[in-house]
Design an enzyme around this catalytic site. Sequence first.
Site, short mmCIF file in Angstrom:
data_model
loop_
_atom_site.label_atom_id
_atom_site.label_comp_id
_atom_site.label_asym_id
_atom_site.label_seq_id
_atom_site.Cartn_x
_atom_site.Cartn_y
_atom_site.Cartn_z
N LYS A 358 0.83 -1.21 0.00
CA LYS A 358 0.00 0.00 0.00
C LYS A 358 0.86 1.25 0.00
O LYS A 358 2.01 1.23 0.45
CB LYS A 358 -0.94 0.02 1.21
CG LYS A 358 -0.21 0.05 2.55
CD LYS A 358 -1.19 0.06 3.71
CE LYS A 358 -0.46 0.15 5.04
NZ LYS A 358 0.30 1.41 5.21
N LYS A 387 0.67 -0.43 9.78
CA LYS A 387 1.83 0.21 9.17
C LYS A 387 1.55 1.69 8.91
O LYS A 387 0.39 2.11 8.83
CB LYS A 387 2.19 -0.48 7.85
CG LYS A 387 2.58 -1.95 8.01
CD LYS A 387 3.91 -2.09 8.74
CE LYS A 387 4.30 -3.55 8.93
NZ LYS A 387 3.56 -4.20 10.02
N ASP A 388 2.63 2.46 8.76
CA ASP A 388 2.51 3.91 8.58
C ASP A 388 1.64 4.26 7.39
O ASP A 388 1.61 3.54 6.38
CB ASP A 388 3.90 4.52 8.37
CG ASP A 388 4.76 4.44 9.62
OD1 ASP A 388 4.66 5.34 10.46
OD2 ASP A 388 5.50 3.45 9.75
N ARG A 389 0.99 5.41 7.48
CA ARG A 389 0.19 5.90 6.37
C ARG A 389 1.06 6.56 5.31
O ARG A 389 0.98 6.23 4.13
CB ARG A 389 -0.87 6.89 6.86
CG ARG A 389 -1.78 7.43 5.75
CD ARG A 389 -2.89 8.30 6.32
NE ARG A 389 -3.86 8.64 5.29
CZ ARG A 389 -3.78 9.72 4.53
NH1 ARG A 389 -2.76 10.57 4.68
NH2 ARG A 389 -4.70 9.97 3.61
#
Length: 775
Positions: A358, A387-389
């Site tokens: 992503k 997980k980080d954006r």
Amino acid sequence: MDDTQEPQAKKLKLEDTTLKPECDRRLPLIESDVGIKCYVTSGFTPIPGIVKQRFSDFIVNEMDMAGKIVQLTNTEVETIPAANGSLPSTKKSTCSATNNLPTDSNKVNDNCNTVTDSSTAVTDSSTAVTNSSPAVTNSSTVVTVRSTAITDSSGTVDGNSATKSLSPVAGTHEVGSDNSSAELADSSSITDNSSLVNSGKSITESCSTVTGSSKASTEDSEKVANTSTASTSSASNSNSSNSQSTILENSSQSESCSAMDTGHVNCPIPTNILNELKEIKKKKSVKMVAPQEKDARKKIHYYIQAQFPNICSNCITDNGVKYLEFSLQSDNSSSDPRNRGEGWPKDRPTHLHFILYKEFKDTMEAIDIISKYSGIKPQHFNYAGTKDRRAKTSQRISAHKVKAEKLQAINSKLRGIAMGNFQYSNERVTLGQLSGNRFKIVLRSVETTSENLEKATESLRQLGFINYFGMQRFGTASIPTYQVGLHILKGEFDKAVDLIMVPRSTDKPHISEVRQIWMEKKDAKVVLKKLPKSMNIERRLMEGVVTCGVTNLSGALERIPRTTRLLYLHSYQSLVWNKVASLRVEKYGLKPMVGDLVYIQEPRADDMTVDEDETTSSSDKKTKPTVKHLTEDELEKYTIYDIVLPLPGYDVVLPANELKDAVTGLLAEDSLSLESLKCTKKAKQYRLPGSYRHVMVKPIDLTSSLSYYDDVTEELVQSDMDLLNKQELKHKNSGKHMAAILEFGLPSSCYATMLLREITRADTSAAHQTSLNKQ
């Protein structure tokens, strides 16, 4: 760890040693607000730089329990490996989701190549269905696949059709049925996921069962239903939002219905409830107070499934009381897990594992998008961690009884998301089932030398960094999440709701106006009409207020996803931990001392344990960590990297030194105690057992290098998708700007930004990094 020399803390000065939590504020958070104040590395000149100037400067790959890096290497569905010999799957065309991935640093590129999917035609030349027997035989099944027409960069189009014959599989009566929703509406026509919660129900536990007919004769109607997922979801949502609920108390004599009434002797449902179920109609639901024992509730769920195929049974919590709610199931059979599993090969493992790639989306946002396009509810997907954006990330996901072809078919529809490396397993992915993450990070606009960068790198290798909870833990808005968590823990639900809804300094004018309506009038219906769909948390909260009323704000908060609500509580725990960690390093340095805590047995992951509730299976619950206090005789056997500090909770052991008073003092100033975290006022579901976290951490296989660029849009590191598409980097020996590139691994629950701050000596808050971008 066998170090020849104990590291010494240098330049460890706290500007403010007070442990008093910050008061309510409207200004953006900075590191000192959340207890992040100390540094430990030395011997180099600080290297200030911009972190995440582009989200593509931050690459994260999950590491599995064996330490292997999780990497997306293909997006095809071929013969899929499995633990116990799954059936071979038909090979599909390579997905073209890469054409839809964003190229701009802050938004999805809308100028992506167009990908058109022709619907998959499934022809059952002869399907014999015997009503007297559950067995279904496919004498021959021919699947005609019209391959995706993709226009590549050269302008050529490969649109040839192909016909493949599949060998009949015993028990598989609906080959290719998971592709029935291959033709999907554009995202603009699909109902936003946030609206799906407007059902007039409280939070639904995973013990929920949704019953439905599994007869082969319904196959055609199910295919039609699957192709109209969005419209039926919307209709269902509309119906349920206007539903009336009948709450019936259990008979005091626990009457059981007769075999004549139900065709089943051991009926676990009281007669009065049973009579209501027989006359249930749309726009009406029936509730009963749930039995305390989980096994008893399971029996009721199973009974409903067997005796009332058209009724859904859900276990919900309303104002701290558990109910079983029964309602007529909607026509959207594609979201029913049993319908998804129809025709599932008996020798195929029940969980599909895949790698989710992503960009510029957080994990839940990506799953919500996949849910919209696939018709599979978000709760059927499981992951090891979020997980980080603002990053490009890869992680493992599992889905129960979902065919790989179904997910691969929507790859070309997704923007900034790709799925691949499909395989089946008997086990689902569980929270905490990872050893850590591997990072590739770019620090842009640095001014340093290779020699100085190597000194900084070596200092980090030797000393590591303080294992602070990073700024992400406390939210990106001007209202810290730990303040919301504090009010929830104190049972002040009205204040918690107000903090979520209060206007922020970063809001656009029209959003501030909507928030102000709540603050002044407490009119949730008006606010809900004006809130944009993108404000998912606020919308769910207002939907809860509309349903539960302003006198039951505890129930309204339950409409917010449980993971989000727990983040509020964990944020408060993290604030306490950060401040105690700073005090520990600043006052006592980097050597073990008497009374410090160390693990007797290391847990699987050292973040917060999964909180106890019915949605947690035995495989989710981590082994309770066992700790002990260090004695004078043991000090030489341990280093600072073995020392842990507790996250406050009712089931933790506190250090046997001055740090004990620091923890209890912080809680006392907020009118809390360790014991009070066991039974929060009016909301037992918010109890916090607590856990432990290492004070110091060393990076794994840390490397660094310098790179040059002329334009900020130039890519300096490769993501999985770049490697898959064989996109090469342009290496330069000189340029207008310089960047430092760091690659390293960290254990789970550790923050890469806390490592970076040791090198940059700069605030890692979003406000500070934004100011650097504007310079």
